[in-house]
Design a protein around this motif. Structure first.
Motif, PDB file in Angstrom:
ATOM      1  N   TYR A 226       0.839  -1.196   0.000  1.00 44.15           N
ATOM      2  CA  TYR A 226       0.000   0.000   0.000  1.00 44.15           C
ATOM      3  C   TYR A 226       0.877   1.250   0.000  1.00 44.15           C
ATOM      4  N   PRO A 227       0.426   2.309  -0.666  1.00 43.55           N
ATOM      5  CA  PRO A 227       1.220   3.541  -0.719  1.00 43.55           C
ATOM      6  C   PRO A 227       1.486   4.152   0.650  1.00 43.55           C
ATOM      7  N   THR A 228       0.494   4.130   1.532  1.00 45.60           N
ATOM      8  CA  THR A 228       0.694   4.724   2.857  1.00 45.60           C
ATOM      9  C   THR A 228       0.262   3.727   3.939  1.00 45.60           C
ATOM     10  N   ALA A 229       0.794   3.935   5.130  1.00 49.43           N
ATOM     11  CA  ALA A 229       0.557   3.016   6.245  1.00 49.43           C
ATOM     12  C   ALA A 229      -0.904   3.057   6.679  1.00 49.43           C
ATOM     13  N   PRO A 230      -1.376   2.012   7.356  1.00 47.26           N
ATOM     14  CA  PRO A 230      -2.784   1.993   7.784  1.00 47.26           C
ATOM     15  C   PRO A 230      -3.057   2.999   8.892  1.00 47.26           C
ATOM     16  N   HIS A 231      -4.310   3.412   8.977  1.00 43.50           N
ATOM     17  CA  HIS A 231      -4.743   4.210  10.114  1.00 43.50           C
ATOM     18  C   HIS A 231      -4.764   3.321  11.355  1.00 43.50           C
ATOM     19  N   THR A 232      -4.652   3.934  12.511  1.00 39.73           N
ATOM     20  CA  THR A 232      -4.724   3.174  13.758  1.00 39.73           C
ATOM     21  C   THR A 232      -6.189   2.971  14.150  1.00 39.73           C
ATOM     22  N   PHE A 233      -6.422   1.999  15.012  1.00 38.88           N
ATOM     23  CA  PHE A 233      -7.762   1.782  15.548  1.00 38.88           C
ATOM     24  C   PHE A 233      -8.052   2.794  16.642  1.00 38.88           C
ATOM     25  N   ASN A 234      -9.296   3.296  16.682  1.00 43.69           N
ATOM     26  CA  ASN A 234      -9.699   4.112  17.826  1.00 43.69           C
ATOM     27  C   ASN A 234     -10.259   3.208  18.914  1.00 43.69           C
ATOM     28  N   CYS A 235     -10.739   3.777  20.008  1.00 46.25           N
ATOM     29  CA  CYS A 235     -11.185   2.969  21.153  1.00 46.25           C
ATOM     30  C   CYS A 235     -12.346   2.052  20.779  1.00 46.25           C
ATOM     31  N   ALA A 236     -13.288   2.571  19.993  1.00 51.19           N
ATOM     32  CA  ALA A 236     -14.440   1.756  19.611  1.00 51.19           C
ATOM     33  C   ALA A 236     -14.000   0.560  18.777  1.00 51.19           C
ATOM     34  N   SER A 237     -13.091   0.783  17.843  1.00 49.31           N
ATOM     35  CA  SER A 237     -12.634  -0.306  16.986  1.00 49.31           C
ATOM     36  C   SER A 237     -11.814  -1.333  17.768  1.00 49.31           C
ATOM     37  N   VAL A 238     -11.024  -0.860  18.730  1.00 47.70           N
ATOM     38  CA  VAL A 238     -10.273  -1.796  19.571  1.00 47.70           C
ATOM     39  C   VAL A 238     -11.233  -2.728  20.308  1.00 47.70           C
ATOM     40  N   ARG A 239     -12.349  -2.170  20.773  1.00 47.78           N
ATOM     41  CA  ARG A 239     -13.338  -2.986  21.489  1.00 47.78           C
ATOM     42  C   ARG A 239     -13.921  -4.054  20.564  1.00 47.78           C
ATOM     43  N   VAL A 240     -14.269  -3.663  19.336  1.00 49.12           N
ATOM     44  CA  VAL A 240     -14.820  -4.633  18.384  1.00 49.12           C
ATOM     45  C   VAL A 240     -13.758  -5.662  18.007  1.00 49.12           C
ATOM     46  N   GLN A 241     -12.514  -5.215  17.851  1.00 47.60           N
ATOM     47  CA  GLN A 241     -11.445  -6.148  17.517  1.00 47.60           C
ATOM     48  C   GLN A 241     -11.265  -7.200  18.604  1.00 47.60           C
ATOM     49  N   GLN A 242     -11.407  -6.806  19.861  1.00 46.25           N
ATOM     50  CA  GLN A 242     -11.309  -7.773  20.955  1.00 46.25           C
ATOM     51  C   GLN A 242     -12.392  -8.836  20.835  1.00 46.25           C
ATOM     52  N   GLY A 243     -13.586  -8.409  20.439  1.00 45.70           N
ATOM     53  CA  GLY A 243     -14.654  -9.361  20.224  1.00 45.70           C
ATOM     54  C   GLY A 243     -14.355 -10.283  19.057  1.00 45.70           C
ATOM     55  N   ALA A 244     -13.807  -9.736  17.975  1.00 48.02           N
ATOM     56  CA  ALA A 244     -13.440 -10.543  16.813  1.00 48.02           C
ATOM     57  C   ALA A 244     -12.414 -11.600  17.195  1.00 48.02           C
ATOM     58  N   GLN A 245     -11.435 -11.201  17.982  1.00 49.03           N
ATOM     59  CA  GLN A 245     -10.394 -12.149  18.397  1.00 49.03           C
ATOM     60  C   GLN A 245     -10.971 -13.270  19.249  1.00 49.03           C
ATOM     61  N   ARG A 246     -11.933 -12.954  20.103  1.00 47.56           N
ATOM     62  CA  ARG A 246     -12.561 -13.994  20.927  1.00 47.56           C
ATOM     63  C   ARG A 246     -13.301 -15.018  20.057  1.00 47.56           C
ATOM     64  N   LEU A 247     -13.769 -14.579  18.904  1.00 47.82           N
ATOM     65  CA  LEU A 247     -14.485 -15.470  17.989  1.00 47.82           C
ATOM     66  C   LEU A 247     -13.558 -16.127  16.966  1.00 47.82           C
ATOM     67  N   GLY A 248     -12.272 -15.828  17.052  1.00 53.52           N
ATOM     68  CA  GLY A 248     -11.322 -16.389  16.100  1.00 53.52           C
ATOM     69  C   GLY A 248     -11.337 -15.701  14.750  1.00 53.52           C
ATOM     70  N   LEU A 249     -11.840 -14.475  14.692  1.00 51.09           N
ATOM     71  CA  LEU A 249     -11.923 -13.722  13.440  1.00 51.09           C
ATOM     72  C   LEU A 249     -10.714 -12.792  13.295  1.00 51.09           C
ATOM     73  N   HIS A 250     -10.461 -12.383  12.068  1.00 52.22           N
ATOM     74  CA  HIS A 250      -9.303 -11.542  11.750  1.00 52.22           C
ATOM     75  C   HIS A 250      -9.788 -10.145  11.380  1.00 52.22           C
ATOM     76  N   MET A 251      -9.633  -9.213  12.288  1.00 48.90           N
ATOM     77  CA  MET A 251     -10.025  -7.831  11.995  1.00 48.90           C
ATOM     78  C   MET A 251      -8.780  -6.998  11.747  1.00 48.90           C
ATOM     79  N   VAL A 252      -8.751  -6.337  10.593  1.00 45.62           N
ATOM     80  CA  VAL A 252      -7.622  -5.504  10.196  1.00 45.62           C
ATOM     81  C   VAL A 252      -8.137  -4.104   9.871  1.00 45.62           C
ATOM     82  N   ARG A 253      -7.230  -3.164   9.778  1.00 42.11           N
ATOM     83  CA  ARG A 253      -7.613  -1.851   9.270  1.00 42.11           C
ATOM     84  C   ARG A 253      -7.947  -1.990   7.804  1.00 42.11           C
ATOM     85  N   GLU A 254      -9.074  -1.428   7.426  1.00 43.61           N
ATOM     86  CA  GLU A 254      -9.511  -1.493   6.035  1.00 43.61           C
ATOM     87  C   GLU A 254      -8.685  -0.543   5.176  1.00 43.61           C
TER      88      GLU A 254
END
Length: 536
Positions: free
Chosen positions: A161-189
Motif C-alpha cells: 500500500y502507498p501509505t501506512a494503515p490508520h490506527t484503531f480508535n477505542c471503539a474499533s479496539v473494542r470490536v477487535q477484541q470481540g473478533a479475536q474472541r471469535l477467532g476472526l481476523h479484523m484488520v484496518r480497512e
C-alpha cells in the motif's frame, strides 16, 4: 423564443464525473485527446463548501451535498416496496460523500460460476485488473496494512500500500477484541485517505467528517485527485449543471452526439468521435433507454435486452451496540475495521457467497445521537446521555446475486422537472440473499456480544442503504448475454463505452469504488489505443 442547439465537437464526451468518469477524463487527457465532461451537479470547493469546523457542522453537513429541490433525484418503486437510493451529483460523484473504503475484489469474485455454480464469470480475471488497481491506489495514496498486519484474505498484490494503515480508535479496539474472541481476523480497512502527505495533499487529521466533506482535501475523492490532473492537461473541459437527455446515432450506426440540458436548462448538443457513459448503475441505463431510434427502438446498445437488467446492490445489515465504557467512536475515520472471514462460500451454509464486516463509527456526534433517539423531554435527554460516546456499529457488505428480475427501467408515467421519464427501480431480495441476510444478522449479533456490548439493536437489512448499485450494463463476450465487451465497449455501438459500476457481472463483497476506478483506467487505455489505431 426557441434557441437552436449550440453545435460543438470534441474527441470524447464523458457523461458523469465520479469514480469512473473522472478517471477516464484524466487518462484520456494524458493520452492527448480532447475531452468534454458533462456533469449534472456542480463543483464543490472544499475550502468554502465544507463547514466542518463550525459548531453547527452537523446541521450543515446533512445538506451540503443536497441539490436544490428542482434538481433532486426522482425515481419510482413497485407498490409496497422501499429502496433508499443514495448518490451525490457533483464533480467527484459519490466519492464526495463516500467513506473512502477501498478494498480490492477477490480472485474468486471474477469466477463465481466456475467456483460456486451461481451467477456468471467475468470475462476478465483479477490478474487482468491487478496492475490497474495498483495505479489507482498510488494515485489516491490508499492507506492499508501490509506484512504482519495484512488481511489474510486479501488477493495477491504487486506492490505494498502507498501509505501506512490508520490506527484503531477505542471503539474499533473494542470490536477487535470481540473478533479475536471469535477467532476472526479484523484488520484496518484500506482507505483512500493517506496517512502522510500525498500528491500535494495533507495527511488525514482524523476529524471523521469524511461523509460531509473533507475541508482539507485529505480524503482522496475524485474532485481533488483526478480532476486537477485532468485540467492540468489543458485538454479536458468540465461542464457542470449539464444533464444528458439522449445519445444520438448516425447513419453509420455509431454514436454521433449527446443532447443535454445545460445549467440554464437550455438544450445543447455536442458531437464526438467517442462517447463514454459514466452516470451510475441507475442513470446510465436510464440514458441508454431514453436514446431510442429506428436502429435501436428499445434503447441504445440494447439488442440483448439487458440494458437495465441485473440491478444489484450490496446487502447491508446495520447493527449497533452500547458499551459501559466511553468509546468516543468519532475519533479517527468514520469506518474502523474490516473482517472478511465470512467472504467465501461455505459448504455448511444454505447459500452461496458471503460478506465483509465493517466497523462504522460515523455520525456519532452529539446532535446526530440525539436525533437517533425518539421522543422528547427528560427521557430523551437521559437516553441521549446514555448513548453518546458509548455505542458503535458494525455493518455487512453482502454479495447479492445478480437476478434478471431486478432491474431499472423507465417509468411510463412519472417524469422529472426536465420532463424526462424517471427511473423505475426493482430490487428485491431472493432466496440466496434472504438466507445470507439471516446469517449476517446472527454473526453481527455474536460479534457485538463478544465485544462486550450491554445492549444491541438494529440488526436489520435496509434496502438501498449500502449506496453500492451495480450491474445494469453487464460485461461479457457474448452480445446476446451482455451489453459491453471486456474493455467496456458496447457490443452494438463501436464508439460507445460504459465507465461505471453498471458493467459489473457480480458485485463481490467489498465497496466498489476502487474497482470502478481500476476498470475505468483500463477502459481509458483501450479507448486511447483505439484512437491510435484509427478505429475511433
Amino acid at each position: 423564443m426557441h434557441v437552436p442547439p449550440k453545435k460543438q465537437t470534441t474527441d470524447v464526451v464523458v457523461i458523469g464525473c465520479g469514480a469512473g468518469g473522472g478517471v477516464i477524463a484524466k487518462e484520456l487527457g494524458d493520452a492527448g485527446l480532447s475531452v468534454v465532461v458533462l456533469e449534472a451537479g456542480r463543483r464543490y470547493d472544499p475550502n468554502t463548501d465544507y463547514q466542518t469546523n463550525g459548531v453547527d457542522f452537523e446541521v450543515r453537513g446533512k445538506t451540503v451535498f443536497a441539490p436544490p429541490d428542482d434538481r433532486r433525484d426522482r425515481y419510482t418503486l413497485p407498490l409496497g416496496n422501499w429502496f433508499a437510493l443514495s448518490r451525490v451529483k457533483g464533480v467527484g460523484g459519490s466519492t464526495l460523500h463516500y467513506l473512502a473504503i477501498s478494498p480490492r475484489m477477490h480472485e474468486s469474485d471474477f469466477r463465481v460460476r466456475s467456483e460456486d455454480g451461481v451467477a456468471d464469470d467475468w470475462p476478465i480475471s483479477y490478474q487482468d485488473l491487478e496492475p490497474y488497481y495498483t495505479r489507482v491506489e498510488y494515485e489516491l495514496g490508499v492507506s492499508g496494512p501490509d506484512g504482519a498486519q495484512a488481511n489474510p484474505f486479501e488477493p495477491p498484490r504487486s506492490k505494498p500500500y502507498p501509505t501506512a494503515p490508520h490506527t484503531f480508535n477505542c471503539a474499533s479496539v473494542r470490536v477487535q477484541q470481540g473478533a479475536q474472541r471469535l477467532g476472526l481476523h479484523m484488520v484496518r480497512e484500506p482507505l483512500a485517505i493517506p496517512t502522510k502527505p500525498w500528491n500535494g495533499r495533507p495527511a488525514c487529521i482524523g476529524a471523521s467528517t469524511c461523509n460531509v466533506g473533507c475541508s482539507i482535501s485529505a480524503k482522496s475523492s475524485i474532485d481533488v485527485t483526478y480532476v486537477p490532473k485532468a485540467l492540468a492537461t489543458g485538454r479536458v473541459e468540465f461542464r457542470t449543471g449539464c444533464m444528458a437527455r439522449e445519445i444520438t446515432v448516425g447513419s453509420d450506426g455509431k454514436a454521433r452526439s449527446v443532447i443535454y440540458f445545460d445549467v440554464a436548462r437550455q438544450e445543447q448538443e455536442i458531437t464526438a468521435r467517442a462517447i463514454v457513459v459514466a452516470g451510475n448503475a441507475v442513470e446510465t441505463p436510464r440514458l441508454l433507454l431514453l436514446s431510442t431510434s429506428s436502429r435501436f427502438p428499445h434503447g441504445l446498445a440494447n439488442s440483448s435486452g439487458l440494458v437495465g437488467k441485473y440491478f444489484t446492490e450490496h446487502l447491508g445489515v446495520f447493527t449497533y451496540g452500547r458499551f459501559s465504557e466511553r468509546l468516543d467512536p468519532w475519533r479517527g475515520t468514520p469506518s474502523g475495521g474490516l473482517i472478511q472471514d465470512y467472504y467465501a462460500t461455505d459448504a455448511h451454509n444454505d447459500f452461496a457467497r458471503g460478506w465483509s464486516i465493517v466497523v462504522t463509527n460515523s455520525a456519532h456526534w452529539p446532535l446526530s445521537v440525539a436525533q437517533r433517539v425518539p421522543g422528547w423531554g427528560a427521557q430523551h435527554k437521559a437516553r441521549t446521555k446514555q448513548l453518546f460516546a458509548h455505542f458503535t456499529g458494525v455493518c455487512s457488505i453482502g454479495e447479492q446475486l445478480p437476478d434478471l428480475r431486478n432491474h431499472v427501467k423507465l417509468d411510463p408515467i412519472v417524469k422529472d422537472n426536465l420532463d424526462v421519464p424517471v427511473p423505475h427501480l426493482v430490487n428485491r431480495t431472493h432466496a440466496n440473499d434472504q438466507a445470507m441476510i439471516k446469517a449476517i444478522s446472527v454473526r453481527l449479533q455474536e460479534l457485538l456480544e463478544a465485544a462486550g456490548a450491554i445492549e444491541i439493536w438494529g440488526n436489520e437489512h435496509i434496502p438501498g442503504h449500502s449506496a453500492h448499485y451495480l450491474g445494469t450494463c453487464r460485461m461479457g463476450t457474448n452480445p446476446a448475454t451482455s451489453v459491453v465487451d471486456p474493455w467496456c465497449r458496447t457490443h452494438d455501438v463501436s464508439n460507445l463505452f460504459i465507465g461505471d459500476g453498471s458493467v459489473f457481472v457480480t458485485c463481490g463483497a467489498v465497496n466498489p469504488a476502487l474497482t470502478i476506478s481500476a476498470l475505468a483506467t483500463r477502459t481509458a487505455e483501450g479507448i486511447a489505443a483505439a484512437f491510435r489505431r484509427g478505429e475511433l
